[in-house]
Design a protein around this motif. Structure first.
Motif, mmCIF file in Angstrom:
data_model
loop_
_atom_site.group_PDB
_atom_site.id
_atom_site.type_symbol
_atom_site.label_atom_id
_atom_site.label_comp_id
_atom_site.label_asym_id
_atom_site.label_seq_id
_atom_site.Cartn_x
_atom_site.Cartn_y
_atom_site.Cartn_z
ATOM 1 N N LYS A 40 14.250 -51.017 -22.689
ATOM 2 C CA LYS A 40 14.539 -49.556 -22.423
ATOM 3 C C LYS A 40 15.717 -49.253 -23.048
ATOM 4 O O LYS A 40 15.772 -47.834 -23.288
ATOM 5 C CB LYS A 40 14.840 -49.336 -20.620
ATOM 6 N N ASP B 93 10.680 -40.275 -19.859
ATOM 7 C CA ASP B 93 11.115 -41.324 -20.911
ATOM 8 C C ASP B 93 10.087 -41.247 -22.222
ATOM 9 O O ASP B 93 10.099 -42.013 -22.896
ATOM 10 C CB ASP B 93 10.898 -42.645 -20.405
ATOM 11 N N ASN B 94 9.506 -40.077 -22.305
ATOM 12 C CA ASN B 94 8.724 -39.889 -23.580
ATOM 13 C C ASN B 94 9.335 -38.281 -23.969
ATOM 14 O O ASN B 94 9.520 -37.403 -23.400
ATOM 15 C CB ASN B 94 7.343 -39.723 -23.310
ATOM 16 N N ASP C 223 10.847 -48.048 -24.937
ATOM 17 C CA ASP C 223 10.003 -49.399 -25.351
ATOM 18 C C ASP C 223 9.869 -49.913 -23.909
ATOM 19 O O ASP C 223 10.548 -50.130 -23.006
ATOM 20 C CB ASP C 223 10.711 -50.001 -26.239
ATOM 21 N N SER C 224 8.614 -50.280 -23.889
ATOM 22 C CA SER C 224 8.012 -50.965 -22.602
ATOM 23 C C SER C 224 8.751 -52.172 -22.235
ATOM 24 O O SER C 224 8.926 -52.670 -21.068
ATOM 25 C CB SER C 224 6.527 -50.901 -22.382
ATOM 26 N N GLU C 225 8.950 -52.883 -23.164
ATOM 27 C CA GLU C 225 9.900 -54.127 -23.038
ATOM 28 C C GLU C 225 11.454 -54.008 -23.136
ATOM 29 O O GLU C 225 11.995 -54.896 -22.531
ATOM 30 C CB GLU C 225 9.439 -55.381 -23.951
ATOM 31 N N LEU D 148 -0.518 -43.679 -21.601
ATOM 32 C CA LEU D 148 1.097 -43.751 -22.101
ATOM 33 C C LEU D 148 1.689 -42.422 -21.711
ATOM 34 O O LEU D 148 2.805 -42.328 -21.449
ATOM 35 C CB LEU D 148 0.981 -43.820 -23.287
#
Length: 172
Positions: free
Chosen positions: A83, A58-59, A79-81, A49
């Motif tokens: 954006k 993106d973190n 979120d991975s699913e 991660l």
């Protein structure tokens, strides 16, 4: 006055050593991982991660500050699913500072940060046995979106415990 500040390298190092251990323990307590595999699995998860640590795209890792004291942390990421959704990967108010409303205030600040970063919603995962956290999340406007359940097939003493997994999202 409570505020979020970008996490420093020193706090990040402390955060990583502490959080990997805590995550491993939570996964064992939930019955998801064995004790033997837990630390390795947790390290692999964090490495996946946050491959570039604090500089992972993106973190957004923040220290939660009150009166110049670090009282906790919060980690937001895309979120991975989807954006458009900010996901709270990790969040803690240290024990000494709990029960003072800091959790709710930090969630409000994180929601404001997420909106400023262009996210339309904010979500998180919470273990179903963590009723205290669930209360804070519901109080701050999160709603349950998914529930994962598990049924014991052998006695708890033999190996596994029941796991409840909830995901919450809040539109911002």
């Amino acid at each position: 006055m409570l505020r979020l500040e970008k996490m420093t390298a020193t706090h990040f190092d402390d955060y990583m050593s502490r959080s990997i251990k805590e995550y491993a323990l939570e996964k064992v307590q939930a019955g998801s991982w064995t004790q033997e595999d837990s630390l390795g699995n947790a390290k692999l998860t964090y490495d996946r991660l946050l491959p570039d640590g604090l500089n992972t795209p993106d973190n957004f890792l923040f220290s939660i500050i009150n009166d110049d004291n670090v009282i906790g942390y919060i980690w937001l990421g895309a979120d991975s699913e989807n954006k458009n959704i900010a996901f709270i990967f990790d969040f803690e108010i240290y024990d000494t500072y709990q029960n003072n409303g800091f959790g709710s205030q930090a969630i409000a600040l994180a929601s404001t940060k997420a909106k400023a970063l262009g996210f339309t919603s904010i979500g998180l995962h919470v273990f179903g046995t963590n009723s205290r956290a669930i209360h804070v999340y519901e109080k701050t406007g999160f709603e349950i979106t998914d529930i994962k359940m598990q049924k014991k097939t052998i006695k708890k003493e033999q190996r596994y415990s029941q796991l409840y997994l909830c995901s919450f999202f809040m539109h911002i």
